[in-house]
Scaffold this motif. Structure first.
Motif, PDB file in Angstrom:
ATOM      1  N   GLU A  43       5.849  31.912  49.279  1.00 14.77           N
ATOM      2  CA  GLU A  43       6.260  31.388  50.582  1.00 14.77           C
ATOM      3  C   GLU A  43       7.644  30.758  50.534  1.00 14.77           C
ATOM      4  OE1 GLU A  43       4.705  31.905  53.433  1.00 14.77           O
ATOM      5  OE2 GLU A  43       3.374  33.146  52.217  1.00 14.77           O
ATOM      6  N   ASP A  44       8.088  30.389  49.326  1.00 17.01           N
ATOM      7  CA  ASP A  44       9.414  29.794  49.183  1.00 17.01           C
ATOM      8  C   ASP A  44      10.490  30.839  48.924  1.00 17.01           C
ATOM      9  OD1 ASP A  44       8.358  27.303  49.555  1.00 17.01           O
ATOM     10  OD2 ASP A  44       8.148  26.869  47.414  1.00 17.01           O
ATOM     11  N   LEU A  45      10.160  32.113  49.103  1.00 17.04           N
ATOM     12  CA  LEU A  45      11.106  33.200  48.866  1.00 17.04           C
ATOM     13  C   LEU A  45      11.311  34.013  50.138  1.00 17.04           C
ATOM     14  CD1 LEU A  45       9.780  34.446  45.397  1.00 17.04           C
ATOM     15  CD2 LEU A  45      11.685  32.902  45.826  1.00 17.04           C
ATOM     16  N   PRO A  46      11.895  33.419  51.165  1.00 16.40           N
ATOM     17  CA  PRO A  46      12.118  34.188  52.392  1.00 16.40           C
ATOM     18  C   PRO A  46      13.048  35.359  52.123  1.00 16.40           C
ATOM     19  CG  PRO A  46      13.332  32.110  52.420  1.00 16.40           C
ATOM     20  CD  PRO A  46      12.421  32.049  51.246  1.00 16.40           C
TER      21      PRO A  46
ATOM     22  N   PRO B 173      20.647  38.765  52.175  1.00  9.88           N
ATOM     23  CA  PRO B 173      20.020  38.181  53.369  1.00  9.88           C
ATOM     24  C   PRO B 173      20.961  38.193  54.562  1.00  9.88           C
ATOM     25  CG  PRO B 173      20.691  36.442  51.851  1.00  9.88           C
ATOM     26  CD  PRO B 173      20.930  37.752  51.143  1.00  9.88           C
ATOM     27  N   ASP B 174      20.398  38.425  55.743  1.00 13.50           N
ATOM     28  CA  ASP B 174      21.191  38.314  56.963  1.00 13.50           C
ATOM     29  C   ASP B 174      21.202  36.855  57.416  1.00 13.50           C
ATOM     30  OD1 ASP B 174      18.657  37.884  57.960  1.00 13.50           O
ATOM     31  OD2 ASP B 174      18.528  39.796  59.016  1.00 13.50           O
ATOM     32  N   ALA B 175      21.803  36.594  58.577  1.00 14.14           N
ATOM     33  CA  ALA B 175      21.959  35.209  59.030  1.00 14.14           C
ATOM     34  C   ALA B 175      20.606  34.528  59.222  1.00 14.14           C
ATOM     35  CB  ALA B 175      22.769  35.176  60.326  1.00 14.14           C
ATOM     36  N   ALA B 176      19.639  35.234  59.818  1.00 11.85           N
ATOM     37  CA  ALA B 176      18.319  34.635  60.040  1.00 11.85           C
ATOM     38  C   ALA B 176      17.634  34.307  58.718  1.00 11.85           C
ATOM     39  CB  ALA B 176      17.452  35.583  60.872  1.00 11.85           C
ATOM     40  N   MET B 177      17.777  35.212  57.745  1.00 12.28           N
ATOM     41  CA  MET B 177      17.148  34.969  56.445  1.00 12.28           C
ATOM     42  C   MET B 177      17.842  33.830  55.704  1.00 12.28           C
ATOM     43  SD  MET B 177      14.447  36.238  55.360  1.00 12.28           S
ATOM     44  CE  MET B 177      14.455  37.771  56.292  1.00 12.28           C
TER      45      MET B 177
END
Length: 737
Positions: free
Chosen positions: A222-225, A383-387
């Motif tokens: 869960e800590d790896l978006p 990662p993109d901005a949301a990530m």
């Protein structure tokens, strides 16, 4: 042994030796002490420490010892003072134990730690840095040191150069030299034994059922978006292979637990494996590929065979091999690659899980992807901005953050940042907040701390081909309203609104070509559009992709677009594209550019779709570009960037002088009308020269006067070529017609 000598210590102004444990003396002083460069010395001040001696630069004082801030801190004399220096015999450290911040201990293996300390003299109680001692030849294997430098940057992030560790134990000596024979490790943790040991211990780095020895809690899935989809796929595979083999037996089939994970350096590939292993109750045995590759073939083969003996299959176990391309390179594999494939095949056949990670999948031997070896392949994208926003939320979960911190803005200003870079950014912001609030009872991290951190932390995964995009937007571009509108439609809309194009059933533009006279802002426009869109940007000059070696240029093109797909949404900027894609059939280079053009055409409009990737080319010679590159589906929109007219020059002057205190007598509209033949670059240069003229008059000047501007005009000459401008305007008219 020469007698002791008392010298005055001063902080050496140059940063060459910073945090490397080097002290410098005048050559005559070294001769008096019978010292040679690279010899260890004992330093006695408020505390006693040690260092490696080197010659001071020409003109150095005989009465001074030059040391960096870290050495002065170990002496307890940050403000300077008297120190006694004594030569000591070279003694190899048998065992060195250290402590550090928990986040550093968790990601830096003992093997990597030893390489960072290689060639340094350490004493118990001293602070040391992770910067390799690469100033003097005593540093050892240069290729190994460089590999350690790259891996530290990937795992720790940008802040690895400022991380400090504390030496808690040096066995058999007060001060000793760290070598490849030194046992190095973390206090109460795993250790790295000398590389020629026949059966080296495999450090257990995850807290899993049945594991022995010290444990470091693994990250949670869960800590790896951004990695949850890959984690789910890997978890299903390992769970089936470890806990449900009876189902496979009933079905009359078997499973291969060989996995290759590729992705940018620092994107969390190793954390992904540790988190999934903890979820399925497996023990992780990490191995660093470059360290094995640096050994002799016999030593490396013994280490690999020891791994097979250690993994007996009595419990779920995962062998994690980082940077596997060092063991099995695509070019010239060698004997070690053969041994590694044999070991890999044996482990997979036995049912053990082998996970290999790489940030350079194109450099890995393709034979590793065979069904009986690394049958499963996972890709970790940028990662993109949301990530990035979600990752920042996880990283700041335990941090006291002020109400003015806007993580959305921070995420938007960090294109190209991977998880390690974001971690370094958060740490840097925390350090700056701590320095600013040393005496505060309730310190907190503010947006100003993040702003300051953004000025120094850079994306390591895209360092070789990344534009600086945070400081410039389209609002900073003077005039060119029509050009900015076309760029917004052709570049920003495909990257920002891909769903709208899909809903309307049309494909977004693949690419744009900017052409115009030199100095009229083509590259600046690309920086502005990238800063406005907050996209990942890959920037490369056309000539940088060309190589005299057969196949290298085409490989460079493929690698560029592979990285672009992984980092999507991405803006690929090809500056001086006429050097990369000239008209085919006219070269005298043996067909190199023809093959590059073919590779470029295939990547832009080939079988493999180019989604959420927009290509921008820039040139001042559009007639030299191969016509096939300019057809629809490739660089289909040609945008002419004209030289500025009077109003445009005035707008450029305003944008360039936004932070310059101009006197009220300076009329930019009138000045812009007078600068006939000036390009955008010339206008910006005029403002800079005017400020310099004010400084020449007085270093206390507070404004730039009309006299300063007049003096600057005598120095700055227009650079536009009237004939070239006329030809480009004619070319643009023909294209529009």
């Amino acid at each position: 042994m020469a007698d002791d000598l008392t010298l005055t210590v001063t902080l050496r102004p140059a940063a060459l030796d910073a945090r490397r444990g080097i002290v410098r003396l005048h050559p005559e002083v070294m001769a008096a002490l019978a010292l040679n460069p690279g010899d260890p010395v004992r330093l006695a001040g408020v505390r006693v420490t040690a260092g490696i001696v080197a010659r001071a630069e020409a003109g150095a004082s005989r009465a001074l010892l030059y040391a960096d801030d870290l050495t002065l801190g170990n002496l307890g004399m940050r403000d300077g003072g008297q120190v006694t220096i004594t030569p000591v015999p070279v003694t190899g450290a048998r065992r060195v134990m250290l402590t550090g911040a928990p986040e550093i201990v968790a990601v830096v293996s003992p093997e990597m730690l030893r390489l960072a300390l290689l060639g340094k003299v350490v004493s118990a109680g001293d602070d040391v840095s992770l910067l390799p001692q690469d100033v003097l030849p005593a540093a050892g294997n240069r290729s190994l040191v460089e590999a350690a430098r790259r891996s530290l940057a990937n795992r720790v992030g940008y802040g690895w150069t400022s991380t400090l560790l504390t030496v808690v134990e040096v066995t058999d000596a007060d001060a000793a030299l760290v070598s490849m024979d030194t046992v190095v490790g973390w206090q109460d943790g795993a250790v790295a034994t000398p590389p020629d040991s026949l059966v080296p211990p495999l450090p257990v780095r995850t807290a899993t059922p049945g594991s022995t020895g010290p444990e470091t809690p693994p990250p949670s899935i869960e800590d790896l978006p951004g990695l949850r989809a890959q984690a789910k796929e890997l978890e299903e595979l390992l769970d089936l292979g470890f806990h449900h083999r009876e189902v496979l037996t009933k079905l009359g089939t078997r499973i291969s637990l060989g996995v290759l994970i590729s992705g940018p350096a620092g994107s969390g590939k190793s954390d992904l494996v540790h988190a999934v292993a903890a979820a399925v109750g497996a023990v992780v045995h990490p191995v660093w590929g470059p360290e094995l590759a640096a050994l002799t073939n016999d030593s490396a083969a013994r280490r690999l065979r020891a791994l097979v003996a250690e993994l007996r299959g009595e419990r779920p176990e995962v062998l994690l091999i980082s940077d596997v391309e060092a063991l099995t390179p695509r070019e010239d594999p060698g004997p070690l690659s053969i041994v590694f494939r044999q070991v890999l095949a044996e482990l997979v056949a036995r049912g053990a899980a082998v996970v290999c990670t790489t940030s350079k999948p194109e450099s890995v031997d393709p034979s590793l992807r065979a069904p009986n070896l690394l049958a499963m392949q996972l890709t970790v994208a940028l990662p993109d901005a949301a990530m990035r926003r979600e990752q920042l939320g996880v990283l700041t979960r335990g941090m006291r953050v002020a109400e003015d911190v806007r993580l959305d803005d921070v995420a938007g200003r960090t294109p190209g940042f991977v998880a390690a870079d974001l971690g370094a950014l958060v740490r840097e912001a925390g350090v700056r907040a701590a320095l600013r609030q040393r005496l505060s009872e309730s310190p907190s991290v503010t947006m100003a701390d993040f702003e300051a951190a953004l000025d120094v932390v850079r994306p390591t995964s895209m360092a070789e081909s990344t534009l600086e995009v945070a400081a410039v937007t389209l609002d900073d571009v003077g005039d060119l309203a029509e050009v900015k509108q076309v760029l917004t439609e052709s570049v920003l809309w495909p990257l920002t609104y891909p769903d709208t194009f899909a809903r309307l059933g049309v494909s977004p533009p693949r690419g744009v070509l900017l052409y115009g006279p030199p100095g009229c802002g083509k590259t600046y426009l690309v920086k502005a559009i990238a800063g406005t869109g907050k996209a990942n940007v890959l920037s490369v000059k056309g000539a940088e992709l060309l190589s005299k070696w057969v196949g290298d240029s085409e490989r460079a093109v493929r690698e560029l677009f592979r990285r672009a797909r992984e980092a999507a949404p991405t803006l690929v900027f090809l500056d001086e594209v006429d050097a990369l894609a000239p008209a085919r059939g006219q070269g005298t280079d043996g067909g190199v550019t023809d093959r590059v053009v073919a590779a470029l055409l295939t990547e832009l409009d080939g079988v493999e779709d180019l989604r959420n990737v927009v290509v921008i080319g820039a040139t001042n010679r559009p007639d030299l570009i191969d016509p096939a590159l300019l057809r629809p589906g490739r660089l289909e929109r040609l945008i002419y960037v004209p030289p500025p007219d009077g109003p445009a020059r005035a707008a450029i002057l305003r944008a360039s002088s936004r932070a310059v205190p101009l006197d009220e007598a300076v009329d930019l509209d009138t000045l812009g009308a007078e600068l006939e033949g000036f390009s955008a670059a010339d206008c910006a240069a005029l403002i800079r020269e005017s400020a310099l003229a004010a400084m020449r008059d007085s270093l206390e000047a507070s404004t730039v006067t009309l006299a300063n501007v007049t003096a600057a005009r005598k120095r700055i000459r227009p650079s536009l070529d009237a004939a070239q401008v006329a030809w480009l305007e004619t070319y643009a008219e023909k294209r529009n017609a």
